[in-house]
Write a protein that holds these residues in place. Structure first.
Motif, mmCIF file in Angstrom:
data_model
loop_
_atom_site.group_PDB
_atom_site.id
_atom_site.type_symbol
_atom_site.label_atom_id
_atom_site.label_comp_id
_atom_site.label_asym_id
_atom_site.label_seq_id
_atom_site.Cartn_x
_atom_site.Cartn_y
_atom_site.Cartn_z
ATOM 1 N N SER A 186 0.749 -1.113 0.003
ATOM 2 C CA SER A 186 -0.044 0.006 0.030
ATOM 3 C C SER A 186 0.876 1.265 -0.060
ATOM 4 C CB SER A 186 -0.905 -0.151 1.243
ATOM 5 O OG SER A 186 -1.926 -0.953 1.124
ATOM 6 N N TYR A 187 2.235 1.121 -0.065
ATOM 7 C CA TYR A 187 2.892 2.230 0.136
ATOM 8 C C TYR A 187 3.811 2.283 -1.219
ATOM 9 C CZ TYR A 187 1.979 2.821 4.881
ATOM 10 O OH TYR A 187 1.356 3.100 6.318
ATOM 11 N N ARG A 188 4.180 3.724 -1.720
ATOM 12 C CA ARG A 188 4.975 4.103 -2.801
ATOM 13 C C ARG A 188 6.139 4.768 -2.000
ATOM 14 N NH1 ARG A 188 0.304 6.845 -6.366
ATOM 15 N NH2 ARG A 188 -0.613 4.913 -7.178
ATOM 16 N N LEU A 189 7.144 4.733 -2.716
ATOM 17 C CA LEU A 189 8.538 5.026 -2.310
ATOM 18 C C LEU A 189 9.155 6.398 -2.850
ATOM 19 C CD1 LEU A 189 10.954 4.571 -0.138
ATOM 20 C CD2 LEU A 189 11.877 2.949 -1.643
ATOM 21 N N PHE A 190 9.236 7.226 -2.375
ATOM 22 C CA PHE A 190 9.697 8.558 -3.132
ATOM 23 C C PHE A 190 11.305 8.694 -2.918
ATOM 24 C CE2 PHE A 190 5.494 9.384 -2.756
ATOM 25 C CZ PHE A 190 5.560 10.266 -3.895
ATOM 26 N N THR A 191 12.021 8.768 -4.099
ATOM 27 C CA THR A 191 13.735 9.099 -3.810
ATOM 28 C C THR A 191 14.042 10.373 -4.161
ATOM 29 O OG1 THR A 191 13.967 7.806 -5.760
ATOM 30 C CG2 THR A 191 14.223 6.587 -3.934
ATOM 31 N N LEU A 192 14.807 11.247 -3.357
ATOM 32 C CA LEU A 192 15.232 12.503 -4.012
ATOM 33 C C LEU A 192 16.582 12.201 -4.153
ATOM 34 C CD1 LEU A 192 14.645 15.528 -4.024
ATOM 35 C CD2 LEU A 192 15.565 15.570 -1.642
ATOM 36 N N GLY A 193 17.233 12.831 -5.198
ATOM 37 C CA GLY A 193 18.685 12.557 -5.812
ATOM 38 C C GLY A 193 19.294 14.282 -5.578
ATOM 39 N N ALA A 194 20.560 13.992 -5.824
ATOM 40 C CA ALA A 194 21.438 15.256 -5.911
ATOM 41 C C ALA A 194 21.241 15.711 -7.322
ATOM 42 C CB ALA A 194 22.875 14.976 -5.604
ATOM 43 N N ASP A 195 20.848 14.954 -8.141
ATOM 44 C CA ASP A 195 20.655 15.205 -9.625
ATOM 45 C C ASP A 195 19.511 16.039 -9.935
ATOM 46 O OD1 ASP A 195 18.928 13.257 -9.079
ATOM 47 O OD2 ASP A 195 19.772 11.785 -10.485
ATOM 48 N N GLY A 196 18.709 16.220 -8.929
ATOM 49 C CA GLY A 196 17.610 17.233 -8.847
ATOM 50 C C GLY A 196 16.295 16.123 -9.289
ATOM 51 N N ARG A 197 16.289 15.312 -9.170
ATOM 52 C CA ARG A 197 15.244 14.293 -9.561
ATOM 53 C C ARG A 197 14.467 13.520 -8.383
ATOM 54 N NH1 ARG A 197 19.275 12.692 -13.496
ATOM 55 N NH2 ARG A 197 18.602 13.067 -15.513
ATOM 56 N N LEU A 198 13.209 13.576 -8.334
ATOM 57 C CA LEU A 198 12.367 13.179 -7.413
ATOM 58 C C LEU A 198 11.593 11.999 -7.933
ATOM 59 C CD1 LEU A 198 11.001 13.318 -4.546
ATOM 60 C CD2 LEU A 198 9.341 14.966 -5.379
ATOM 61 N N LEU A 199 11.945 10.537 -7.533
ATOM 62 C CA LEU A 199 11.232 9.568 -8.401
ATOM 63 C C LEU A 199 10.492 8.796 -7.537
ATOM 64 C CD1 LEU A 199 14.289 8.415 -10.312
ATOM 65 C CD2 LEU A 199 12.577 10.074 -11.146
#
Length: 483
Positions: A186-199
């Motif tokens: 039921s959960y999604r995982l958000f990842t933030l990068g030093a490349d400016g991407r939020l996936l």
């Protein structure tokens, strides 16, 4: 009292705190046996980069890496976990699990509903999922691919992290809950990068993200958007238990604080994103086909810091508040609807590296500093000047000397006077009196006094009044709760 346990209590006119107690000092690289690889000694000079509590509140995880890596990271990292219920000694406690990784691990986060699932983000941009119920050789249940098949162009590079993953956050999804019907899915995982991407990812399907954003920021007077590298993030709580959290505050390496939203990520947009991924993968090598990512940044911008934003923590008691820790030494209480901070504090002359809001006390929060201390604030106490009510010495000159030498120009993790800074801290939401903080290659677990844990009458109302005040400092001086 040993140096590692030193603390200072700063008394105000009406409150005297009982002393916090350091329950455990945890070292992943002690002389105890390692269950994964030859990592008994910290030969790669790793330091703790993040800490996370499991759903049960009994297991603590720490990720290990370095901040001074240039380019591709070939330095092995590690993930360590401790079950505090099994620890019998207060110092030098070896981890239950020590998992070696190919590169430095810069962030980790336990699944909110499954205590054995742990996510980690590496310096090279990999996202890894471990199932701690399995043996070490089989514990890795998912990992993103960095490279395509040999001899083929990596056509999906625009939707994979190509720089360090700086933050991870699990978020409940009503759509996934309806689709799968299980807590784990039921959960999604958000990842933030030093490349400016939020996936955005499904942990059970790490082949490609299900959606992606970028931190595209329009500078005043500029004609083009700038892509800003992310350093930390915090999701603000949803308005009701039936809504999904979509508002977040994101910190950047350049000191910007950005208001971001992900409320446009619905079933239709996810299907469209998947179709664009498929089209890009089917395009001929060398073609200009690529997947454009939307900007998550909305029109509101907050007053910038003069150094990297190293830590963010959303207030669990009010969806409009957040806490930001900066490398310039400032600790800011943010109203997400205002450009200027509600409150600007400077607990020490050193830069700040981490922040955390108490899960049980609406007016209590903590900040980790490059001087090796955790500073605890209680806004309910009456003070002539707003200052910390206690400080815990986490880093000491007896910590690993290899960790003391580390620092990264872009991420602001520096040590002061030979003492490692507090890179990470985390409250235990199940046992709010427990606080974990890490400096160098060690993690300390502290028991906080009842005065910093048990809510005071009228505290939530005072917190709400702060949002409507033009003079927060003056209001706190007059209306602080006297117990």
């Amino acid at each position: 009292m040993p140096a590692a346990y030193e603390l200072t209590l700063l008394e105000d006119e009406c409150t005297v705190l009982e002393a916090p107690q350091c329950m455990f000092t945890l070292n992943a690289f002690s002389d105890g046996s390692s269950s994964s690889g030859n990592m008994r000694a910290n030969k790669h000079q790793l330091q703790v980069t993040s800490v996370s509590w499991s759903k049960t509140g009994q297991t603590l995880a720490a990720s290990f890496g370095r901040y001074d890596v240039d380019g591709w990271c070939c330095t092995p990292g590690a993930i360590a976990t401790w079950n505090l219920a099994r620890l019998g000694t207060a110092t030098g406690s070896s981890p239950d699990r020590l998992i070696a990784t190919d590169s430095c691990v810069m962030a980790c986060a336990f699944h909110p509903a499954e205590p054995a699932l742990l996510a980690g983000g590496t310096y090279n941009g990999e996202l890894v999922i471990w199932d701690l119920n399995k043996e070490d050789a089989d514990s890795q249940v998912g990992k993103t691919d960095l490279l395509s098949d040999v001899g083929k162009t990596d056509l999906l590079s625009d939707v994979r992290h190509r720089e360090p993953i700086t933050a991870l956050c699990w978020q409940l999804s009503g759509a996934e809950a309806r689709r799968h019907g299980s807590a784990a899915a039921s959960y999604r995982l958000f990842t933030l990068g030093a490349d400016g991407r939020l996936l955005v990812w499904l942990w059970s399907q790490l082949g490609n993200p299900i959606y992606g954003y970028e931190l595209q920021w329009m500078s005043p007077g500029a004609e083009m958007r700038l892509l800003l590298g992310g350093s930390c993030l915090a999701f603000c709580p949803a308005a009701t238990a039936h809504e999904e959290a979509s508002l977040m505050v994101v910190g950047t390496e350049g000191g910007r604080l950005l208001r971001c939203q992900v409320n446009d990520m619905n079933e239709a947009s996810i299907r469209d994103f998947a179709a664009r991924l498929e089209a890009a993968a089917a395009a001929a090598p060398g073609s200009s086909s690529k997947v454009e990512l939307r900007s998550a940044v909305k029109d509101r911008e907050y007053e910038a810091l003069s150094a990297t934003v190293n830590g963010l923590s959303a207030c669990p008691h009010h969806r409009q508040l957040a806490l930001a820790a900066g490398g310039d030494g400032s600790l800011r209480v943010l109203d997400t609807l205002r450009a200027s901070p509600l409150l600007l504090l400077e607990p020490s002359a050193a830069g700040l590296l981490a922040a955390g809001w108490s899960p049980s006390r609406p007016l209590v929060f903590a900040a980790g500093s490059a001087d090796g201390n955790v500073y605890l604030y209680d806004l309910s106490t009456r003070q002539r000047l707003i200052r910390p009510v206690a400080q815990l010495q986490i880093g000491s000159s007896s910590s690993s000397s290899s960790s003391r030498a580390q620092g990264h120009q872009g991420r602001g993790r520096r040590s002061e006077g030979g003492v490692p800074g507090v890179n990470a801290l985390a409250y235990n939401t199940v046992v709010p009196s427990t606080l974990a903080a890490a400096a160098g290659d060690q993690v300390q677990v502290w028991r906080l006094p009842a005065s910093l844990v048990e809510p005071r009458p009228g505290e939530a109302k005072l917190l709400a009044r702060l949002l409507g005040s033009e003079d927060v400092t003056g209001l706190l001086r007059k209306q602080a709760l006297v117990v």
